[in-house]
Every structure is written in C-alpha cells, then in structure tokens.
Design a protein around this motif. Sequence first.
Motif, PDB file in Angstrom:
ATOM      1  N   ARG A 151      -0.445  38.191  72.820  1.00 18.69           N
ATOM      2  CA  ARG A 151       0.864  38.698  72.436  1.00 18.69           C
ATOM      3  C   ARG A 151       1.838  37.529  72.282  1.00 18.69           C
ATOM      4  O   ARG A 151       1.942  36.664  73.149  1.00 18.69           O
ATOM      5  CB  ARG A 151       1.405  39.666  73.484  1.00 18.69           C
ATOM      6  CG  ARG A 151       0.647  40.952  73.575  1.00 18.69           C
ATOM      7  CD  ARG A 151       0.863  41.854  72.378  1.00 18.69           C
ATOM      8  NE  ARG A 151       2.223  42.420  72.321  1.00 18.69           N
ATOM      9  CZ  ARG A 151       2.634  43.224  71.344  1.00 18.69           C
ATOM     10  NH1 ARG A 151       1.822  43.532  70.346  1.00 18.69           N
ATOM     11  NH2 ARG A 151       3.852  43.704  71.364  1.00 18.69           N
ATOM     12  N   LEU A 152       2.532  37.518  71.158  1.00 16.99           N
ATOM     13  CA  LEU A 152       3.573  36.530  70.894  1.00 16.99           C
ATOM     14  C   LEU A 152       4.847  37.319  70.622  1.00 16.99           C
ATOM     15  O   LEU A 152       5.016  37.879  69.534  1.00 16.99           O
ATOM     16  CB  LEU A 152       3.208  35.667  69.693  1.00 16.99           C
ATOM     17  CG  LEU A 152       4.158  34.517  69.380  1.00 16.99           C
ATOM     18  CD1 LEU A 152       4.069  33.442  70.450  1.00 16.99           C
ATOM     19  CD2 LEU A 152       3.848  33.914  68.013  1.00 16.99           C
ATOM     20  N   GLY A 153       5.709  37.439  71.612  1.00 19.02           N
ATOM     21  CA  GLY A 153       6.859  38.313  71.457  1.00 19.02           C
ATOM     22  C   GLY A 153       6.399  39.748  71.291  1.00 19.02           C
ATOM     23  O   GLY A 153       5.722  40.301  72.153  1.00 19.02           O
ATOM     24  N   GLU A 154       6.739  40.340  70.153  1.00 21.66           N
ATOM     25  CA  GLU A 154       6.417  41.742  69.906  1.00 21.66           C
ATOM     26  C   GLU A 154       5.171  41.936  69.040  1.00 21.66           C
ATOM     27  O   GLU A 154       4.860  43.060  68.645  1.00 21.66           O
ATOM     28  CB  GLU A 154       7.613  42.433  69.227  1.00 21.66           C
ATOM     29  CG  GLU A 154       8.883  42.426  70.052  1.00 21.66           C
ATOM     30  CD  GLU A 154       8.699  43.107  71.383  1.00 21.66           C
ATOM     31  OE1 GLU A 154       8.088  44.197  71.422  1.00 21.66           O
ATOM     32  OE2 GLU A 154       9.167  42.554  72.401  1.00 21.66           O
ATOM     33  N   VAL A 155       4.467  40.868  68.730  1.00 19.25           N
ATOM     34  CA  VAL A 155       3.337  40.979  67.810  1.00 19.25           C
ATOM     35  C   VAL A 155       2.067  40.454  68.469  1.00 19.25           C
ATOM     36  O   VAL A 155       2.110  39.536  69.282  1.00 19.25           O
ATOM     37  CB  VAL A 155       3.634  40.207  66.500  1.00 19.25           C
ATOM     38  CG1 VAL A 155       3.754  38.719  66.752  1.00 19.25           C
ATOM     39  CG2 VAL A 155       2.569  40.469  65.438  1.00 19.25           C
ATOM     40  N   THR A 156       0.941  41.065  68.120  1.00 20.29           N
ATOM     41  CA  THR A 156      -0.356  40.565  68.561  1.00 20.29           C
ATOM     42  C   THR A 156      -0.862  39.548  67.554  1.00 20.29           C
ATOM     43  O   THR A 156      -0.864  39.794  66.344  1.00 20.29           O
ATOM     44  CB  THR A 156      -1.370  41.708  68.686  1.00 20.29           C
ATOM     45  OG1 THR A 156      -0.918  42.617  69.699  1.00 20.29           O
ATOM     46  CG2 THR A 156      -2.743  41.188  69.066  1.00 20.29           C
ATOM     47  N   VAL A 157      -1.271  38.396  68.044  1.00 21.18           N
ATOM     48  CA  VAL A 157      -1.827  37.341  67.199  1.00 21.18           C
ATOM     49  C   VAL A 157      -3.321  37.254  67.458  1.00 21.18           C
ATOM     50  O   VAL A 157      -3.765  37.036  68.585  1.00 21.18           O
ATOM     51  CB  VAL A 157      -1.176  35.982  67.489  1.00 21.18           C
ATOM     52  CG1 VAL A 157      -1.723  34.915  66.543  1.00 21.18           C
ATOM     53  CG2 VAL A 157       0.344  36.069  67.378  1.00 21.18           C
ATOM     54  N   THR A 158      -4.087  37.431  66.405  1.00 17.53           N
ATOM     55  CA  THR A 158      -5.541  37.296  66.466  1.00 17.53           C
ATOM     56  C   THR A 158      -5.930  35.952  65.870  1.00 17.53           C
ATOM     57  O   THR A 158      -5.336  35.526  64.869  1.00 17.53           O
ATOM     58  CB  THR A 158      -6.210  38.431  65.680  1.00 17.53           C
ATOM     59  OG1 THR A 158      -5.842  39.681  66.278  1.00 17.53           O
ATOM     60  CG2 THR A 158      -7.722  38.305  65.690  1.00 17.53           C
ATOM     61  N   PRO A 159      -6.884  35.238  66.451  1.00 13.24           N
ATOM     62  CA  PRO A 159      -7.306  33.964  65.858  1.00 13.24           C
ATOM     63  C   PRO A 159      -7.594  34.123  64.369  1.00 13.24           C
ATOM     64  O   PRO A 159      -8.268  35.057  63.951  1.00 13.24           O
ATOM     65  CB  PRO A 159      -8.569  33.612  66.642  1.00 13.24           C
ATOM     66  CG  PRO A 159      -8.339  34.237  67.983  1.00 13.24           C
ATOM     67  CD  PRO A 159      -7.627  35.528  67.702  1.00 13.24           C
ATOM     68  N   GLY A 160      -7.028  33.225  63.574  1.00 11.04           N
ATOM     69  CA  GLY A 160      -7.189  33.287  62.126  1.00 11.04           C
ATOM     70  C   GLY A 160      -6.013  33.909  61.410  1.00 11.04           C
ATOM     71  O   GLY A 160      -5.881  33.757  60.186  1.00 11.04           O
ATOM     72  N   ASP A 161      -5.144  34.635  62.140  1.00 15.26           N
ATOM     73  CA  ASP A 161      -3.905  35.117  61.518  1.00 15.26           C
ATOM     74  C   ASP A 161      -3.066  33.926  61.081  1.00 15.26           C
ATOM     75  O   ASP A 161      -3.130  32.844  61.672  1.00 15.26           O
ATOM     76  CB  ASP A 161      -3.092  35.961  62.509  1.00 15.26           C
ATOM     77  CG  ASP A 161      -3.696  37.322  62.789  1.00 15.26           C
ATOM     78  OD1 ASP A 161      -4.636  37.715  62.065  1.00 15.26           O
ATOM     79  OD2 ASP A 161      -3.219  37.995  63.721  1.00 15.26           O
ATOM     80  N   LEU A 162      -2.235  34.153  60.067  1.00 13.07           N
ATOM     81  CA  LEU A 162      -1.364  33.079  59.594  1.00 13.07           C
ATOM     82  C   LEU A 162      -0.051  33.104  60.366  1.00 13.07           C
ATOM     83  O   LEU A 162       0.565  34.159  60.537  1.00 13.07           O
ATOM     84  CB  LEU A 162      -1.104  33.215  58.095  1.00 13.07           C
ATOM     85  CG  LEU A 162      -0.284  32.076  57.477  1.00 13.07           C
ATOM     86  CD1 LEU A 162      -0.864  31.651  56.137  1.00 13.07           C
ATOM     87  CD2 LEU A 162       1.185  32.458  57.312  1.00 13.07           C
ATOM     88  N   VAL A 163       0.354  31.943  60.830  1.00 14.58           N
ATOM     89  CA  VAL A 163       1.619  31.790  61.554  1.00 14.58           C
ATOM     90  C   VAL A 163       2.525  30.861  60.768  1.00 14.58           C
ATOM     91  O   VAL A 163       2.119  29.749  60.400  1.00 14.58           O
ATOM     92  CB  VAL A 163       1.383  31.220  62.964  1.00 14.58           C
ATOM     93  CG1 VAL A 163       2.710  30.998  63.687  1.00 14.58           C
ATOM     94  CG2 VAL A 163       0.492  32.145  63.770  1.00 14.58           C
TER      95      VAL A 163
END
Length: 221
Positions: A151-163
């Motif tokens: 979790r990054l703030g209010e969003v779930t980050v999955t490996p490979g997502d673009l940031v």
Amino acid sequence: MTSQSTLLEQYAALDSAAVSDALDALDLTPGQAGFLPVWGTPKIVGFAVTVQLEPYQPGPSGAHIGATAVADANESNVIVVANDGRTDVSCWGGLLSLGASLNGVRGVVADGACRDVHEACEIGFPVFAKGRIPATARGRLQQRSTGEPVRLGEVTVTPGDLVLADETGVVVVPVAHLQTVLDHAQGVAAREQAIAADLRAGVALHEAMRDARLAGITEEH
C-alpha cells in the motif's frame, strides 16, 4: 505492442495531474498527495520494485531494509517503500540512495520519512517521501517482504505497475491499464495545451476553459 522503454518515454512527457485525470476517467485510483521530493524538483517514471517494512522485532538479523530491492532493481525501475506513512523514523538513507543510483534506478518513493538528504542530492538521486528525520531504522524497522503488493497511501502497488512522481504528487498506473491510461492522459495534455494556446491568443478564460472541453466531450450548439 509498445515496448517498455517507449512507454516510459511517453509517460515521462506527461505530468502527474494529466495521468491522475486519466485514472479518474477510467475509475481507477487517482494521484496521491503528500509524497514530495526531498531535494530539487525531479520527476521520475519507472516500473515498481516494492518493499514492505514493519516494526522491528528482536530476532535473527536479516537483510538491511531495502537492500534486496536495490539489488533486484535496474534502470527501468522506481523503488516503492511501504512504511505506513510513519515519519518518526527513517526508512531510506544515503547508502541505499548510492546503491540504487549505481544500479541505474530512477528514484524512490517512500511512504514514510528519509534521511541523508544531502547525500541523495549530491549524487542526483531522486527521493520522494512523507518527511525527513535523522532517526535511524536500526532497532526500529525491519523488512517484511520485497516483490509483493504494498500500500502506498490510498493505492495498492503491485510489482511492475508504473509509478510517476513529480513535485505535485505520485500516480500509480496498474500494469494491466498502461496503454489505456497513457492514451487518455495524452488526450488530457493535448486539450490543456490547446486551451493554453487560446488563452495566450487572447480568448477569454471562461470561453477557453470549459468543463466539457477539458473532459474531451463534444459540445452541442
């Protein structure tokens, strides 16, 4: 299919606001507040390598927090450190910045505080965080996992997502929606550029800046 390097180049031409608007249009989680660059005004775009931290528990010594993620990351990556927004302890420091920089990593986004800001600045390594604090992680934090959804703030980050992170905030684009969000965001940017051109040409603000135009909706007359 668009290559990863081309996708990164195309996203790098956008800002977090345009990408956030595109996420909104697709009913995905929009941009996140509170993640600010700790030096300068860098912008980073890359595919997520994730680290989850947790409070320290006495026991056998494990890998230093973030070290395995740094070792696994490369020039296409942004490291995402999940520390539940804690600002009472540093979750990223100078040696991690140096190691990541030497691996070509594009930057780090930390849901927590960092230290050794001058070291990151000296080597030009972008760090986005919730705050700054000198207090060490030793005896306060440990690594729970790397390479898992966080979790990054209010969003779930999955490996490979673009940031994408810039001085306005952070957006996370799920890997399954990379092209669709890009297309929408490019449309947003093009419309705003057209409105800006009209304003500079003397068109009144209330005429140039209409909600329907900003949203890309054809207006009926």
